[in-house]
Design an enzyme around this catalytic site. Structure first.
Site, short mmCIF file in Angstrom:
data_model
loop_
_atom_site.label_atom_id
_atom_site.label_comp_id
_atom_site.label_asym_id
_atom_site.label_seq_id
_atom_site.Cartn_x
_atom_site.Cartn_y
_atom_site.Cartn_z
CE1 TYR A 145 27.67 1.41 9.34
CE2 TYR A 145 29.39 3.06 9.20
CZ TYR A 145 28.64 2.19 9.95
OH TYR A 145 28.83 2.10 11.30
CE LYS B 155 34.46 2.98 13.21
NZ LYS B 155 34.89 4.28 12.61
CB THR B 156 32.41 2.12 21.17
OG1 THR B 156 33.60 2.65 21.77
CG2 THR B 156 32.60 0.65 20.84
CB SER C 223 30.98 0.42 13.13
OG SER C 223 31.59 1.69 12.99
N GLY D 98 31.30 9.71 11.91
CA GLY D 98 29.88 9.85 11.61
C GLY D 98 29.54 9.44 10.19
NE ARG D 99 33.82 6.73 6.07
CZ ARG D 99 34.73 6.47 7.01
NH1 ARG D 99 34.48 5.55 7.92
NH2 ARG D 99 35.87 7.11 7.03
CB THR E 28 36.70 6.16 22.28
OG1 THR E 28 37.16 5.72 20.99
CG2 THR E 28 36.19 4.96 23.06
CB THR E 29 36.91 9.67 18.09
OG1 THR E 29 37.75 8.55 17.81
CG2 THR E 29 37.53 10.91 17.47
#
Length: 883
Positions: free
Chosen positions: A836, A613-614, A711, A833-834, A616-617
């Site tokens: 919330y 969640k930083t 996240s 990129g969700r 990396t994807t």
């Protein structure tokens, strides 16, 4: 008539020349036949070497009247709850011989240690952490460096030793300019140096004796003329090893030289200043000093660093039925094997030679040697047996498992036809091929044909140094470390032993072979058929070794079959169950026994390690757009990431791992990589990664740890995690230690990856800082083109891709994507990129306080590395200081 003579004379000369040439040719052919006969005929045997006799025959009683045994004085153990089981070793230099010998024994014994250069004025290392001692024992390679410490350092060290019950071992090595006689500064102890000594003996009254057995006098000179002996009238000093002067020293002045008992090692019982010590008047080149050194470590640490008395040995005889004519066993050799085995059983319970056979070569020797084969089979029930390969082929050459299994079945059929028992569950591969590096076909075929549970190899992790050899478990098969004993297929004659027969005897009598058994609780030895024919060096070696061990040690020698032996090994060393895979191409021996169909080019050049969640994807996606960069194939079972280094996949081996990568078209310019965001905070991944990929570049991405935690919580909610759905974010992060297990598990996954400095320090333990890139995740989100420029420079990728032209911001997605023709974009999946809700203020304040110290340590670490602190970190530290 004259004319006729003129015609006949040249003809007669020609015949004479032909006769001479014929004689020369005949002589050359005869010499050739003679040379062939000499080279192929068995050598005339000299008398076989006799093994070491009983201890009682080694010399007479020591000089002077025997001293009655003294009751052992009470030993003050170290404060076991207040000191770490670590040895502090002060060395003269990183390359000093004695320092390396000390470290080698500690490593062989698997004792933890820390080396420091012997300090100068005020350079004493930190000895305590608050009220906890860092070291359980102190060793000085040079005793004078301890004695001549400045007053402040000496008082600091001595006070530490007294308070924590820590002992000191010191070595005094005489130099050419050393005083022949002097008092040791600050001690009631005199040193007499540069002596030649002989006739050594162990003092049975020495309290430190554990492994060492008190002996009768052993005659003969001690090596060198630079010995130091100790003299004192103080009751705190007890001799441990005693020698006498050489006859040449009798005329030298000084009353000490006329004494019969000259201590070369003394034990200080601590009666002088409260500190127990053991002092050596020489280095460790003398074998008995090594033995006493191990006992000194055990005694001074209250047996916290102590080797048990039990030793298990297994002697494998490889290549049964294999070997060229003239080197194999005959009937008399088999009879000698049985006789020696029976003798050894009186000294080593259950001792049994373990015979490894290749059936294809049965009856391929001389007539006498074929009779030896039959003799072995006649007494087959007297031995243990294990399979080699049928044709002694190296398994890594077989790429088809079924062909490999067929070879094994031929050997199994041979065993059945000749009644060879093969139920030990043990096998050894010729040349240890396929065991390590792993050839998965071998393990599978072993299990399917033989039901193998145990094997052994000398190659894990490397052949040299031998003290680093370890065991591991792969595919349900226990792999034991295998030891060499100085006997190979070509070492078959005593007088032709490499380096001379004294070299073999030196190994047995206190040398490498002796130390192997002394320092390893379990030893599996490799020998060969030819070592038991000819001069029968195998029999000589092991009977001599066992007798020598029993003369000089209290070790309890015994033998176990391979399966219970392996079970015992992993009971003693459970931490070795998991292997540590290394790059086969970094070791020539490993590469030689690794399939030529495999290539290290399929290993990645860099890793993206997270945390989760930083961003990396996104980096993975952007890098995959580069023509010179290729990602691993997606894994169907672990969310597309391979997750090799941090989970059960690791035990599948590197063949499984490399199957996720293509063979690069150009290994020098193509860049393979993988992204597994769970690697970052794993305790095992840095060590495993550095072992297999020591030159790989590591990329990590950091954002505000509070945002990362939130996240992850939202990610779990989106995936239907019932804990995340039923608890608020604040309830998760503030849960107490008494909270339900699943709640605390989610809490850990939210918080622990955010301990950035802790995890980065672990990576920096195994990788140099130049191979680690720490990216600012916030900058990546705002300006990915600039971030990708940094990454390309770090990796050294060519050609350089201009991401300013490649990427385009997608307003609908709210993220950067690949720009396509016609104004279109290709973006990450809908889960990326969700959006919330913003984090509540209560949680934000809690996390700011929670991560304050971690962020401060991260700032210090980045400063040491010469890297700028990211904007989010500077802001967090400013808010913390204001608060």
């Amino acid at each position: 008539m004259l004319q006729l003579w003129k015609v006949v004379r040249p003809a007669r000369q020609l015949e004479l020349h032909r006769l001479i040439l014929l004689l020369i040719g005949f002589s050359l052919v005869s010499m050739g036949f003679l040379a062939y006969y000499v080279s192929t005929s068995p050598k005339a045997k000299e008398p076989l070497p006799l093994p070491l006799g009983d201890c009682s025959s080694s010399g007479a009683a020591g000089p002077g009247p025997a001293r009655p045994p003294v009751p052992p004085r009470p030993q003050r153990p170290p404060e076991t709850t207040r000191t770490e089981p670590v040895v502090l070793v002060f060395v003269e230099s990183a390359y000093s011989q004695l320092g390396q010998e000390i470290v080698a024994i500690l490593e062989s014994s698997r004792f933890r240690y820390s080396t420091e250069l012997a300090p100068g004025r005020g350079d004493m290392p930190t000895l305590t952490d608050h009220t906890h001692g860092r070291y359980v024992l102190v060793i000085y390679e040079n005793l004078l460096k301890y004695v001549n410490l400045d007053a402040w350092s000496r008082e600091l060290l001595d006070r530490y030793c007294v308070e924590y019950g820590v002992g000191i071992i010191g070595f005094f090595r005489a130099r050419e300019h050393s005083l022949l006689s002097a008092q040791l500064k600050g001690f009631p102890l005199f040193l007499h140096s540069n002596l030649g000594l002989r006739d050594y003996q162990v003092n049975p009254s020495a309290p430190l004796l554990h492994l060492t057995r008190p002996s009768r006098l052993e005659p003969g000179p001690l090596p060198g003329d630079d010995w130091t002996i100790f003299q004192s009238n103080h009751s705190t000093y007890e001799p441990v090893l005693i020698a006498s002067h050489r006859p040449a020293e009798l005329s030298m002045p000084g009353p000490v030289l006329r004494r019969a008992r000259l201590p070369t090692v003394v034990q200080d019982l601590g009666l002088h200043d409260g500190i127990q010590r053991v002092l050596f008047g020489h280095g460790l080149s003398f074998w008995l000093h090594k033995l006493v050194f191990v006992d000194a470590v055990a005694y001074l640490t209250g047996k916290r660093l102590c080797l048990d008395l039990d030793r298990y040995i297994l002697v494998d005889i490889d290549d049964i039925f294999v070997g060229k004519e003239g080197t194999r066993m005959k009937v008399a050799d088999v009879e000698a094997l049985l006789t020696t085995q029976n003798k050894l059983r009186t000294l080593v319970p259950n001792f049994t030679f373990n015979l490894g056979f290749s059936g294809k070569f049965y009856h391929t020797g001389t007539e006498e040697e074929d009779a030896g084969d039959d003799m072995l089979l006649k007494h087959r029930r007297e031995f243990w047996w294990f399979p080699h390969m049928w044709s002694h082929m190296q398994p890594h050459l077989f790429h088809n498992r079924s062909v490999l299994a067929d070879q094994m079945r031929l050997n199994k059929q041979f065993a059945l036809e000749h009644g060879i028992p093969t139920d030990l569950g043990y096998a050894v591969a010729p040349h240890h091929s396929g065991v390590y590096p792993i050839h998965s076909q071998l393990y599978e075929a072993w299990k399917s044909v033989w039901g193998i549970q145990v094997t052994s190899t000398e190659e894990y992790p490397h052949l040299r140094p031998a003290r680093y050899r370890r065991g591991f478990i792969h595919n349900g098969i226990m792999v034991l470390p295998r030891q060499t004993c100085g006997l190979f297929t070509h070492t078959i004659f005593y007088n032709e032993y490499p380096g001379g027969s004294r070299e073999l005897d030196r190994s047995i009598r206190g040398g490498e072979l002796f130390l192997t058994v002394l320092l390893n609780p379990i030893s599996v030895f490799m020998t060969h058929l030819s070592n038991y024919g000819n001069d029968r060096l195998g029999l000589y070696t092991f009977e001599s070794l066992v007798r020598f061990l029993q003369c000089w040690t209290r070790l309890r020698l015994q033998t176990l079959p391979p399966v219970p032996l392996a079970q015992k090994y992993f009971e003693l060393f459970p931490q070795e169950r998991s292997p540590l895979w290394q790059n086969p191409c970094d070791d020539k021996r490993h590469k030689d026994i690794w399939s030529k169909e495999k290539t290290c080019d399929r290993l990645p050049k860099f890793l993206i390690v997270g945390p989760q969640k930083t961003g990396t994807t996104a980096i993975h996606f952007f890098l995959s757009l580069h023509p010179a960069v290729t990602s691993s194939f997606p894994s169907p079972s672990t969310f597309e990431e391979i997750q090799f280094f941090n989970g059960p996949n690791y035990h599948k081996g590197i063949d499984w791992y490399m199957d996720f990568f293509p063979v690069p078209s150009n290994a020098s310019t193509d860049f393979l990589f993988e992204k597994s965001a769970t690697y970052f905070d794993s305790e095992v991944v840095p060590r495993r990664g550095a072992a297999l990929l020591p030159r790989a570049k590591i990329i990590t991405v950091l954002i505000n740890p509070a945002d990362r935690a939130y996240s992850w919580y939202q990610h779990q909610r989106a995936h239907g995690d019932p804990i995340a759905l039923n608890y608020t974010f604040y309830q998760v992060i503030s849960a107490s230690s008494q909270a339900p297990l699943l709640l605390r598990s989610l809490q850990n996954r939210c918080l622990v990856p955010g301990y950035y400095s802790t995890h980065l320090q672990r990576w920096l333990t195994y990788y140099p800082s130049g191979q680690l890139l720490i990216m600012d995740g916030q900058e990546l989100r705002v300006n990915p083109a600039a971030s990708m420029e940094i990454i390309q420079k770090f990796l050294g990728i060519t050609p350089f891709l201009n991401y300013t032209r490649t990427l385009r911001f997608d307003e609908d997605k709210g993220f950067w994507c690949q720009g396509l023709e016609g104004g279109k974009t290709r973006c990450l999946g809908r889960s990326k990129g969700r959006r919330y809700p913003d984090m509540d203020m209560e949680s934000r304040l809690f996390l700011t306080d929670f991560f304050r110290n971690h962020n401060l340590e991260l700032s210090k670490l980045l400063s040491r590395l010469g890297q700028p602190a990211p904007l989010w970190l500077r802001e967090e530290l400013q808010h913390s200081s204001v608060g």
